[in-house]
Design a protein around this motif. Structure first.
Motif, PDB file in Angstrom:
ATOM      1  N   ALA A  98     -61.355   5.932  11.297  1.00  0.00           N
ATOM      2  CA  ALA A  98     -60.180   6.215  12.129  1.00  0.00           C
ATOM      3  C   ALA A  98     -59.424   4.925  12.443  1.00  0.00           C
ATOM      4  O   ALA A  98     -58.185   4.918  12.441  1.00  0.00           O
ATOM      5  CB  ALA A  98     -60.599   6.913  13.421  1.00  0.00           C
ATOM      6  N   GLN A  99     -60.129   3.839  12.689  1.00  0.00           N
ATOM      7  CA  GLN A  99     -59.465   2.560  12.924  1.00  0.00           C
ATOM      8  C   GLN A  99     -58.676   2.130  11.691  1.00  0.00           C
ATOM      9  O   GLN A  99     -57.564   1.614  11.805  1.00  0.00           O
ATOM     10  CB  GLN A  99     -60.478   1.480  13.279  1.00  0.00           C
ATOM     11  N   GLY A 100     -59.243   2.330  10.530  1.00  0.00           N
ATOM     12  CA  GLY A 100     -58.546   1.984   9.291  1.00  0.00           C
ATOM     13  C   GLY A 100     -57.286   2.812   9.098  1.00  0.00           C
ATOM     14  O   GLY A 100     -56.237   2.287   8.704  1.00  0.00           O
ATOM     15  N   ILE A 101     -57.374   4.090   9.403  1.00  0.00           N
ATOM     16  CA  ILE A 101     -56.205   4.965   9.289  1.00  0.00           C
ATOM     17  C   ILE A 101     -55.138   4.543  10.300  1.00  0.00           C
ATOM     18  O   ILE A 101     -53.945   4.451   9.969  1.00  0.00           O
ATOM     19  CB  ILE A 101     -56.605   6.439   9.473  1.00  0.00           C
ATOM     20  N   GLY A 102     -55.556   4.265  11.529  1.00  0.00           N
ATOM     21  CA  GLY A 102     -54.612   3.805  12.545  1.00  0.00           C
ATOM     22  C   GLY A 102     -53.948   2.504  12.135  1.00  0.00           C
ATOM     23  O   GLY A 102     -52.731   2.336  12.283  1.00  0.00           O
ATOM     24  N   PHE A 103     -54.724   1.579  11.600  1.00  0.00           N
ATOM     25  CA  PHE A 103     -54.176   0.314  11.117  1.00  0.00           C
ATOM     26  C   PHE A 103     -53.128   0.574  10.036  1.00  0.00           C
ATOM     27  O   PHE A 103     -52.036   0.015  10.074  1.00  0.00           O
ATOM     28  CB  PHE A 103     -55.293  -0.576  10.563  1.00  0.00           C
ATOM     29  N   ALA A 104     -53.461   1.428   9.075  1.00  0.00           N
ATOM     30  CA  ALA A 104     -52.547   1.698   7.966  1.00  0.00           C
ATOM     31  C   ALA A 104     -51.244   2.326   8.467  1.00  0.00           C
ATOM     32  O   ALA A 104     -50.156   1.967   7.996  1.00  0.00           O
ATOM     33  CB  ALA A 104     -53.221   2.599   6.938  1.00  0.00           C
ATOM     34  N   LEU A 105     -51.340   3.243   9.418  1.00  0.00           N
ATOM     35  CA  LEU A 105     -50.133   3.881   9.958  1.00  0.00           C
ATOM     36  C   LEU A 105     -49.237   2.875  10.686  1.00  0.00           C
ATOM     37  O   LEU A 105     -48.025   2.822  10.447  1.00  0.00           O
ATOM     38  CB  LEU A 105     -50.507   5.022  10.896  1.00  0.00           C
ATOM     39  N   VAL A 106     -49.839   2.080  11.561  1.00  0.00           N
ATOM     40  CA  VAL A 106     -49.048   1.112  12.325  1.00  0.00           C
ATOM     41  C   VAL A 106     -48.474   0.054  11.394  1.00  0.00           C
ATOM     42  O   VAL A 106     -47.307  -0.341  11.524  1.00  0.00           O
ATOM     43  CB  VAL A 106     -49.894   0.483  13.450  1.00  0.00           C
ATOM     44  N   TRP A 107     -49.255  -0.409  10.431  1.00  0.00           N
ATOM     45  CA  TRP A 107     -48.750  -1.407   9.482  1.00  0.00           C
ATOM     46  C   TRP A 107     -47.592  -0.849   8.667  1.00  0.00           C
ATOM     47  O   TRP A 107     -46.609  -1.533   8.432  1.00  0.00           O
ATOM     48  CB  TRP A 107     -49.873  -1.878   8.553  1.00  0.00           C
ATOM     49  N   THR A 108     -47.697   0.412   8.238  1.00  0.00           N
ATOM     50  CA  THR A 108     -46.626   1.041   7.466  1.00  0.00           C
ATOM     51  C   THR A 108     -45.340   1.128   8.290  1.00  0.00           C
ATOM     52  O   THR A 108     -44.258   0.812   7.794  1.00  0.00           O
ATOM     53  CB  THR A 108     -47.059   2.442   6.987  1.00  0.00           C
TER      54      THR A 108
END
Length: 134
Positions: free
Chosen positions: A113-123
């Protein structure tokens, strides 16, 4: 040192955000059921999300008071420090409880979930054109 200095503002906002986080933890400890099934998840989850949102909003004044160097230090520390610590915990849980234990799977799901959150915010950050100018 003047009471309105940059450092004093940063400290004041840090204490405010940290205080709100402690208060939220106390509220959860007092009012949230300790065991699953004692309150409906469909009711508890939105309340927790609102509480979490309040804690995140309480930290915004502190973040906005930081200068660019301090922000870089925070993001660098959070990324490398939390990623390393999280991976170490997951590896310890797998080694001590097995890879299919509830603890290991819960930690792995949190990391995913942290990885997904990171990817969303980075995008979002990248689409707003921040990457090229920074």
């Amino acid at each position: 040192m003047a009471s309105n200095s940059h450092d004093s503002r940063v400290r004041k906002y840090f204490v405010l955000g940290f205080g709100v986080a402690i208060a939220a933890g106390l509220v959860l400890g007092i009012y949230l059921p300790a065991n699953a099934g004692t309150a409906p998840a469909w009711l508890v989850f939105p309340v927790l999300l609102v509480l979490m949102g309040g804690v995140m909003l309480a930290g915004l004044p502190w973040w906005r008071a930081l200068d660019d160097v301090q922000r870089q230090g925070q993001t660098h520390s959070w990324y490398w420090g939390s990623m390393l610590a999280g991976l170490c915990v997951i590896m310890w849980l797998i080694a001590t409880t097995g890879r299919h234990s509830d603890m290991s799977l819960g930690a792995a799901y949190l990391f995913i979930a942290q990885g997904i959150g990171f990817a969303l915010v980075w995008t979002i950050w990248r689409l707003r054109g921040r990457g090229a100018s920074e």
